[in-house]
Design a protein around this motif. Structure first.
Motif, PDB file in Angstrom:
ATOM      1  N   PHE A  69       0.793  -1.232   0.000  1.00 55.34           N
ATOM      2  CA  PHE A  69       0.000   0.000   0.000  1.00 55.34           C
ATOM      3  C   PHE A  69       0.825   1.283   0.000  1.00 55.34           C
ATOM      4  O   PHE A  69       0.330   2.332  -0.378  1.00 55.34           O
ATOM      5  CB  PHE A  69      -0.945   0.016   1.212  1.00 55.34           C
ATOM      6  CG  PHE A  69      -2.095  -0.939   1.040  1.00 55.34           C
ATOM      7  CD1 PHE A  69      -3.097  -0.672   0.126  1.00 55.34           C
ATOM      8  CD2 PHE A  69      -2.149  -2.104   1.768  1.00 55.34           C
ATOM      9  CE1 PHE A  69      -4.148  -1.553  -0.055  1.00 55.34           C
ATOM     10  CE2 PHE A  69      -3.196  -2.994   1.601  1.00 55.34           C
ATOM     11  CZ  PHE A  69      -4.197  -2.707   0.676  1.00 55.34           C
ATOM     12  N   PHE A  70       2.095   1.207   0.447  1.00 56.44           N
ATOM     13  CA  PHE A  70       2.852   2.456   0.587  1.00 56.44           C
ATOM     14  C   PHE A  70       4.086   2.542  -0.303  1.00 56.44           C
ATOM     15  O   PHE A  70       4.490   3.631  -0.689  1.00 56.44           O
ATOM     16  CB  PHE A  70       3.236   2.668   2.053  1.00 56.44           C
ATOM     17  CG  PHE A  70       2.035   2.848   2.923  1.00 56.44           C
ATOM     18  CD1 PHE A  70       1.333   4.045   2.904  1.00 56.44           C
ATOM     19  CD2 PHE A  70       1.572   1.819   3.721  1.00 56.44           C
ATOM     20  CE1 PHE A  70       0.192   4.214   3.673  1.00 56.44           C
ATOM     21  CE2 PHE A  70       0.433   1.975   4.500  1.00 56.44           C
ATOM     22  CZ  PHE A  70      -0.264   3.180   4.477  1.00 56.44           C
ATOM     23  N   ALA A 100       4.617   0.283  -3.201  1.00 54.67           N
ATOM     24  CA  ALA A 100       4.257  -0.032  -4.586  1.00 54.67           C
ATOM     25  C   ALA A 100       3.432   1.109  -5.169  1.00 54.67           C
ATOM     26  O   ALA A 100       2.421   1.503  -4.590  1.00 54.67           O
ATOM     27  CB  ALA A 100       3.484  -1.341  -4.633  1.00 54.67           C
ATOM     28  N   THR A 148       1.092   3.407  -8.003  1.00 53.45           N
ATOM     29  CA  THR A 148      -0.145   3.199  -8.754  1.00 53.45           C
ATOM     30  C   THR A 148       0.168   2.642 -10.146  1.00 53.45           C
ATOM     31  O   THR A 148       1.120   3.076 -10.787  1.00 53.45           O
ATOM     32  CB  THR A 148      -0.878   4.547  -8.890  1.00 53.45           C
ATOM     33  OG1 THR A 148      -1.030   5.106  -7.584  1.00 53.45           O
ATOM     34  CG2 THR A 148      -2.238   4.387  -9.536  1.00 53.45           C
ATOM     35  N   GLU A 194      -5.456   1.795  -8.782  1.00 56.05           N
ATOM     36  CA  GLU A 194      -5.170   1.151  -7.494  1.00 56.05           C
ATOM     37  C   GLU A 194      -5.719  -0.281  -7.417  1.00 56.05           C
ATOM     38  O   GLU A 194      -5.368  -1.028  -6.522  1.00 56.05           O
ATOM     39  CB  GLU A 194      -5.764   1.974  -6.345  1.00 56.05           C
ATOM     40  CG  GLU A 194      -5.439   3.466  -6.379  1.00 56.05           C
ATOM     41  CD  GLU A 194      -3.960   3.758  -6.275  1.00 56.05           C
ATOM     42  OE1 GLU A 194      -3.180   2.823  -5.980  1.00 56.05           O
ATOM     43  OE2 GLU A 194      -3.569   4.921  -6.510  1.00 56.05           O
ATOM     44  N   ALA A 195      -6.584  -0.651  -8.365  1.00 54.78           N
ATOM     45  CA  ALA A 195      -7.236  -1.967  -8.304  1.00 54.78           C
ATOM     46  C   ALA A 195      -6.214  -3.103  -8.340  1.00 54.78           C
ATOM     47  O   ALA A 195      -6.447  -4.168  -7.763  1.00 54.78           O
ATOM     48  CB  ALA A 195      -8.229  -2.123  -9.454  1.00 54.78           C
ATOM     49  N   ARG A 226      -3.709  -3.574  -6.720  1.00 56.36           N
ATOM     50  CA  ARG A 226      -3.133  -3.942  -5.413  1.00 56.36           C
ATOM     51  C   ARG A 226      -3.697  -5.256  -4.879  1.00 56.36           C
ATOM     52  O   ARG A 226      -3.116  -5.869  -3.993  1.00 56.36           O
ATOM     53  CB  ARG A 226      -3.346  -2.821  -4.392  1.00 56.36           C
ATOM     54  CG  ARG A 226      -2.553  -1.571  -4.746  1.00 56.36           C
ATOM     55  CD  ARG A 226      -2.669  -0.477  -3.711  1.00 56.36           C
ATOM     56  NE  ARG A 226      -2.207   0.790  -4.275  1.00 56.36           N
ATOM     57  CZ  ARG A 226      -0.932   1.142  -4.377  1.00 56.36           C
ATOM     58  NH1 ARG A 226       0.011   0.336  -3.924  1.00 56.36           N
ATOM     59  NH2 ARG A 226      -0.591   2.277  -4.925  1.00 56.36           N
ATOM     60  N   ARG A 267       5.517   4.094 -13.937  1.00 57.79           N
ATOM     61  CA  ARG A 267       5.734   5.446 -13.425  1.00 57.79           C
ATOM     62  C   ARG A 267       7.203   5.718 -13.116  1.00 57.79           C
ATOM     63  O   ARG A 267       7.741   6.737 -13.504  1.00 57.79           O
ATOM     64  CB  ARG A 267       4.861   5.733 -12.204  1.00 57.79           C
ATOM     65  CG  ARG A 267       4.427   7.206 -12.206  1.00 57.79           C
ATOM     66  CD  ARG A 267       3.304   7.495 -11.265  1.00 57.79           C
ATOM     67  NE  ARG A 267       3.693   7.334  -9.878  1.00 57.79           N
ATOM     68  CZ  ARG A 267       2.848   7.483  -8.874  1.00 57.79           C
ATOM     69  NH1 ARG A 267       1.593   7.770  -9.110  1.00 57.79           N
ATOM     70  NH2 ARG A 267       3.254   7.333  -7.640  1.00 57.79           N
ATOM     71  N   ASN A 327       2.104   7.125  -1.428  1.00 50.73           N
ATOM     72  CA  ASN A 327       1.112   7.161  -2.490  1.00 50.73           C
ATOM     73  C   ASN A 327      -0.094   8.035  -2.177  1.00 50.73           C
ATOM     74  O   ASN A 327      -0.811   8.414  -3.081  1.00 50.73           O
ATOM     75  CB  ASN A 327       0.591   5.751  -2.762  1.00 50.73           C
ATOM     76  CG  ASN A 327       1.668   4.852  -3.325  1.00 50.73           C
ATOM     77  OD1 ASN A 327       2.343   5.219  -4.272  1.00 50.73           O
ATOM     78  ND2 ASN A 327       1.847   3.699  -2.717  1.00 50.73           N
ATOM     79  N   TRP A 328      -0.334   8.322  -0.891  1.00 49.44           N
ATOM     80  CA  TRP A 328      -1.641   8.854  -0.527  1.00 49.44           C
ATOM     81  C   TRP A 328      -1.534  10.254   0.037  1.00 49.44           C
ATOM     82  O   TRP A 328      -0.718  10.521   0.907  1.00 49.44           O
ATOM     83  CB  TRP A 328      -2.308   7.929   0.500  1.00 49.44           C
ATOM     84  CG  TRP A 328      -2.127   6.496   0.102  1.00 49.44           C
ATOM     85  CD1 TRP A 328      -1.240   5.619   0.643  1.00 49.44           C
ATOM     86  CD2 TRP A 328      -2.772   5.805  -0.962  1.00 49.44           C
ATOM     87  NE1 TRP A 328      -1.311   4.420  -0.012  1.00 49.44           N
ATOM     88  CE2 TRP A 328      -2.249   4.502  -0.999  1.00 49.44           C
ATOM     89  CE3 TRP A 328      -3.754   6.167  -1.878  1.00 49.44           C
ATOM     90  CZ2 TRP A 328      -2.659   3.554  -1.928  1.00 49.44           C
ATOM     91  CZ3 TRP A 328      -4.172   5.232  -2.805  1.00 49.44           C
ATOM     92  CH2 TRP A 328      -3.632   3.944  -2.827  1.00 49.44           C
ATOM     93  N   PHE A 360      -6.737   7.238   0.651  1.00 46.63           N
ATOM     94  CA  PHE A 360      -6.301   5.876   0.930  1.00 46.63           C
ATOM     95  C   PHE A 360      -7.497   4.927   0.946  1.00 46.63           C
ATOM     96  O   PHE A 360      -7.460   3.837   0.370  1.00 46.63           O
ATOM     97  CB  PHE A 360      -5.570   5.859   2.278  1.00 46.63           C
ATOM     98  CG  PHE A 360      -4.999   4.519   2.653  1.00 46.63           C
ATOM     99  CD1 PHE A 360      -4.010   3.919   1.880  1.00 46.63           C
ATOM    100  CD2 PHE A 360      -5.425   3.865   3.804  1.00 46.63           C
ATOM    101  CE1 PHE A 360      -3.473   2.689   2.237  1.00 46.63           C
ATOM    102  CE2 PHE A 360      -4.896   2.638   4.171  1.00 46.63           C
ATOM    103  CZ  PHE A 360      -3.917   2.049   3.378  1.00 46.63           C
ATOM    104  N   MET A 396      -9.076   4.422  -2.629  1.00 44.00           N
ATOM    105  CA  MET A 396      -8.264   3.606  -3.536  1.00 44.00           C
ATOM    106  C   MET A 396      -8.528   3.955  -5.006  1.00 44.00           C
ATOM    107  O   MET A 396      -8.725   3.052  -5.843  1.00 44.00           O
ATOM    108  CB  MET A 396      -8.531   2.112  -3.306  1.00 44.00           C
ATOM    109  CG  MET A 396      -7.793   1.508  -2.143  1.00 44.00           C
ATOM    110  SD  MET A 396      -6.042   1.285  -2.520  1.00 44.00           S
ATOM    111  CE  MET A 396      -5.345   1.591  -0.890  1.00 44.00           C
ATOM    112  N   TYR A 442     -11.501   2.341  -6.474  1.00 45.51           N
ATOM    113  CA  TYR A 442     -11.589   0.876  -6.391  1.00 45.51           C
ATOM    114  C   TYR A 442     -11.640   0.370  -4.952  1.00 45.51           C
ATOM    115  O   TYR A 442     -11.378  -0.803  -4.694  1.00 45.51           O
ATOM    116  CB  TYR A 442     -10.399   0.235  -7.107  1.00 45.51           C
ATOM    117  CG  TYR A 442     -10.358   0.518  -8.593  1.00 45.51           C
ATOM    118  CD1 TYR A 442     -11.336   0.009  -9.442  1.00 45.51           C
ATOM    119  CD2 TYR A 442      -9.328   1.286  -9.144  1.00 45.51           C
ATOM    120  CE1 TYR A 442     -11.302   0.265 -10.802  1.00 45.51           C
ATOM    121  CE2 TYR A 442      -9.272   1.539 -10.508  1.00 45.51           C
ATOM    122  CZ  TYR A 442     -10.260   1.032 -11.328  1.00 45.51           C
ATOM    123  OH  TYR A 442     -10.224   1.275 -12.676  1.00 45.51           O
TER     124      TYR A 442
END
Lengths: 246, 57
Positions: free
Chosen positions: A42-43, A45, A47, A53-54, A56, A194, B2-3, B9, B12, B15
């Motif tokens: 989540f942090f 890896a 987008t 984001e799907a 993931r 990216r 990322n967020w 968060f 997503m 998603y």
């Protein structure tokens, strides 16, 4: 001389305390790897430029799918050893692996459905990869139900072993299904563009999560085989002499 | 990182339902398996102890 010690651990009586001593270590290691794996997922890896984001979901979908196949082969292997050499503990290991294998298969199918819906527009399609993975779930359930349906555990071991061994042919079918048939299920490569290190971050996350799933599976199988040993050997003197917190 | 925010968060990128539905169900499955096994182990030990005491008295 050294192989005498291995025979010693093939007895339920000596394996019971060994499994009890090992399980917590595998559990703690699984939690540590899962924590690190989720952090990567989540942090670290980034987008995905195609799937957003799907993608993931891959960090649990792929490890669960791998484990569903690995565990089946290990289960079939133990069942075959139990069938050939009448070693009680081998058959107990097969029985202990089946529910965790079925759970991994369910998770692979569930996460696949939740990934398929936004990407393909369908929760489920009857293509080769998905259908063969669903058959894997039925093989696990068939093994468990057949074993539970036969009262004599040694007869149940032998009958269920036949399902496990015959069903093992399904595992290479699952694995190669995306090559052998034209399927909707994508291959292993997902484009991540990216920054140049993206693909390796994703692979690293999948690897760490896979190790976590392995360690988790080992821990729960060890705990379950202890239950199976106690249930089957409840009339043995060594079980009667165990302490209340054993 | 990322967020930009907690809500980003959770969303997503649109998603959220699929991603969190996947991770949450997986965690719940593992938690139920561990709890179920713990209950099963205690149950087997208890049954055996009850049986043992009954037999010895």
């Amino acid at each position: 001389m050294s192989d005498i010690r291995w025979y010693k651990f093939s007895s339920p009586q000596t394996f019971y305390p060994l499994a009890g001593a090992l399980a917590p270590w595998f559990g703690v290691a699984a939690a540590l790897f899962a924590g690190y794996g989720l952090y990567i997922s989540f942090f670290l890896a980034p987008t995905d430029f195609q799937q957003g984001e799907a993608y993931r979901i891959i960090f649990i979908h792929v490890p669960a799918a791998w484990m569903s196949m690995f565990l089946y082969l290990i289960m079939a292997g133990w069942a075959a050893i139990g069938l050939a050499w009448h070693t009680r503990l081998s058959s107990m290991m097969a029985v202990a692996i089946a529910p965790t294998g079925a759970l991994m298969t369910f998770i692979a199918l569930w996460t696949g459905a939740l990934w398929g819906k936004p990407m393909w527009g369908a929760w489920w399609v009857w293509d080769a990869r998905l259908t063969s993975e669903l058959i894997l779930l039925f093989l696990y359930l068939g093994f468990m139900f057949l074993h539970a349906a036969i009262d004599d555990p040694r007869r149940a071991d032998r009958a269920a072993a036949v399902i496990a061994i015959v069903g093992a042919i399904n595992v290479p079918i699952i694995y190669f299904s995306v090559k052998w048939w034209n399927t909707l299920h994508q291959g292993a490569s997902v484009s991540l563009t990216r920054i140049p290190t993206m693909a390796s971050t994703m692979l690293w996350g999948m690897l760490i999560m896979s190790i976590a799933f392995w360690l988790y599976a080992i821990a729960v199988v060890l705990i379950r085989v202890r239950c199976v040993i106690l249930e089957r050997e409840r009339n043995a003197d060594w079980v009667k002499q165990l302490g209340a917190d054993a | 990182m990322n967020w930009e925010s907690l809500s980003a968060f959770i969303e997503m990128g649109g998603y959220g339902t699929y991603v969190w539905g996947s991770f949450a169900v997986t965690i719940v499955c593992f938690a139920l398996e561990v709890v179920g096994l713990s209950v099963r182990h205690q149950h087997v030990l208890h049954e055996r102890n009850a049986h043992h005491h009954e037999a010895s008295t």
